[in-house]
Design a protein around this motif. Sequence first.
Motif, PDB file in Angstrom:
ATOM      1  N   ALA A 129      -7.180  56.416   7.611  1.00  0.00           N
ATOM      2  CA  ALA A 129      -7.888  55.302   6.982  1.00  0.00           C
ATOM      3  C   ALA A 129      -9.346  55.330   7.397  1.00  0.00           C
ATOM      4  CB  ALA A 129      -7.244  53.979   7.391  1.00  0.00           C
ATOM      5  N   GLY A 130     -10.225  55.145   6.432  1.00  0.00           N
ATOM      6  CA  GLY A 130     -11.655  55.140   6.719  1.00  0.00           C
ATOM      7  C   GLY A 130     -12.206  53.725   6.715  1.00  0.00           C
ATOM      8  N   GLN A 172     -18.623  48.048   3.891  1.00  0.00           N
ATOM      9  CA  GLN A 172     -19.178  48.160   5.234  1.00  0.00           C
ATOM     10  C   GLN A 172     -20.101  49.372   5.340  1.00  0.00           C
ATOM     11  OE1 GLN A 172     -16.231  48.397   8.327  1.00  0.00           O
ATOM     12  NE2 GLN A 172     -17.737  48.457   9.965  1.00  0.00           N
ATOM     13  N   LEU A 173     -19.732  50.465   4.686  1.00  0.00           N
ATOM     14  CA  LEU A 173     -20.566  51.671   4.731  1.00  0.00           C
ATOM     15  C   LEU A 173     -21.873  51.475   3.975  1.00  0.00           C
ATOM     16  CD1 LEU A 173     -17.844  54.402   4.159  1.00  0.00           C
ATOM     17  CD2 LEU A 173     -18.996  53.834   6.293  1.00  0.00           C
ATOM     18  N   GLN A 196     -30.954  51.713  -0.669  1.00  0.00           N
ATOM     19  CA  GLN A 196     -30.683  51.503  -2.087  1.00  0.00           C
ATOM     20  C   GLN A 196     -29.283  52.026  -2.369  1.00  0.00           C
ATOM     21  OE1 GLN A 196     -33.830  53.644  -4.042  1.00  0.00           O
ATOM     22  NE2 GLN A 196     -35.054  51.788  -4.271  1.00  0.00           N
ATOM     23  N   ALA A 197     -28.538  51.265  -3.140  1.00  0.00           N
ATOM     24  CA  ALA A 197     -27.176  51.674  -3.462  1.00  0.00           C
ATOM     25  C   ALA A 197     -26.822  51.205  -4.863  1.00  0.00           C
ATOM     26  CB  ALA A 197     -26.201  51.090  -2.455  1.00  0.00           C
ATOM     27  N   ASP A 198     -25.889  51.928  -5.472  1.00  0.00           N
ATOM     28  CA  ASP A 198     -25.354  51.573  -6.779  1.00  0.00           C
ATOM     29  C   ASP A 198     -23.845  51.674  -6.669  1.00  0.00           C
ATOM     30  OD1 ASP A 198     -24.973  51.080  -9.475  1.00  0.00           O
ATOM     31  OD2 ASP A 198     -25.287  53.168 -10.037  1.00  0.00           O
ATOM     32  N   GLU A 199     -23.177  50.540  -6.608  1.00  0.00           N
ATOM     33  CA  GLU A 199     -21.743  50.459  -6.357  1.00  0.00           C
ATOM     34  C   GLU A 199     -21.413  51.197  -5.057  1.00  0.00           C
ATOM     35  OE1 GLU A 199     -19.352  51.474  -9.700  1.00  0.00           O
ATOM     36  OE2 GLU A 199     -20.519  50.243 -11.070  1.00  0.00           O
ATOM     37  N   ASN A 200     -20.688  52.299  -5.114  1.00  0.00           N
ATOM     38  CA  ASN A 200     -20.312  53.021  -3.899  1.00  0.00           C
ATOM     39  C   ASN A 200     -21.104  54.316  -3.734  1.00  0.00           C
ATOM     40  OD1 ASN A 200     -18.457  51.076  -3.272  1.00  0.00           O
ATOM     41  ND2 ASN A 200     -16.746  52.148  -4.200  1.00  0.00           N
ATOM     42  N   HIS A 201     -22.347  54.329  -4.214  1.00  0.00           N
ATOM     43  CA  HIS A 201     -23.166  55.533  -4.140  1.00  0.00           C
ATOM     44  C   HIS A 201     -24.507  55.205  -3.491  1.00  0.00           C
ATOM     45  CE1 HIS A 201     -20.358  57.490  -6.894  1.00  0.00           C
ATOM     46  NE2 HIS A 201     -20.408  56.393  -7.626  1.00  0.00           N
ATOM     47  N   PHE A 202     -24.952  56.100  -2.613  1.00  0.00           N
ATOM     48  CA  PHE A 202     -26.285  55.974  -2.044  1.00  0.00           C
ATOM     49  C   PHE A 202     -27.290  56.457  -3.072  1.00  0.00           C
ATOM     50  CE2 PHE A 202     -23.655  56.488   1.763  1.00  0.00           C
ATOM     51  CZ  PHE A 202     -24.111  55.442   2.538  1.00  0.00           C
TER      52      PHE A 202
END
Length: 97
Positions: free
Chosen positions: A71-72, A77-78, A84-90
């Motif tokens: 489990a990560g 949290q990450l 800058q981020a877009d949903e789950n992407h840096f």
Amino acid sequence: MALTRQDIQKLAQLARLAQNPREEEDTLKSLNAVLGLIDELKNADVDNVDPMAYVQLHGQTLRTRAPAAVAGYPPEQLMQNAPQADENHFLVPKVIE
């Protein structure tokens, strides 16, 4: 082959190290000990030893446990410290044109 104090001074100069006489003596002893071990290996009887392409024997691996998913961290949290981020992407600036 044993090193001399002059060899240690030359190595220290090439490595840009400043050593006092005590450190030079310690380095000299340590390196001569390593060279002594290498000389012992040179004298090892390897006539009946087959050459190996790998250190491991065939079929053996260095794994000590079976691979398993773990489990990560949650994506939220990450991403919380990302500039800058877009949903789950840096989002990063374009570097190559």
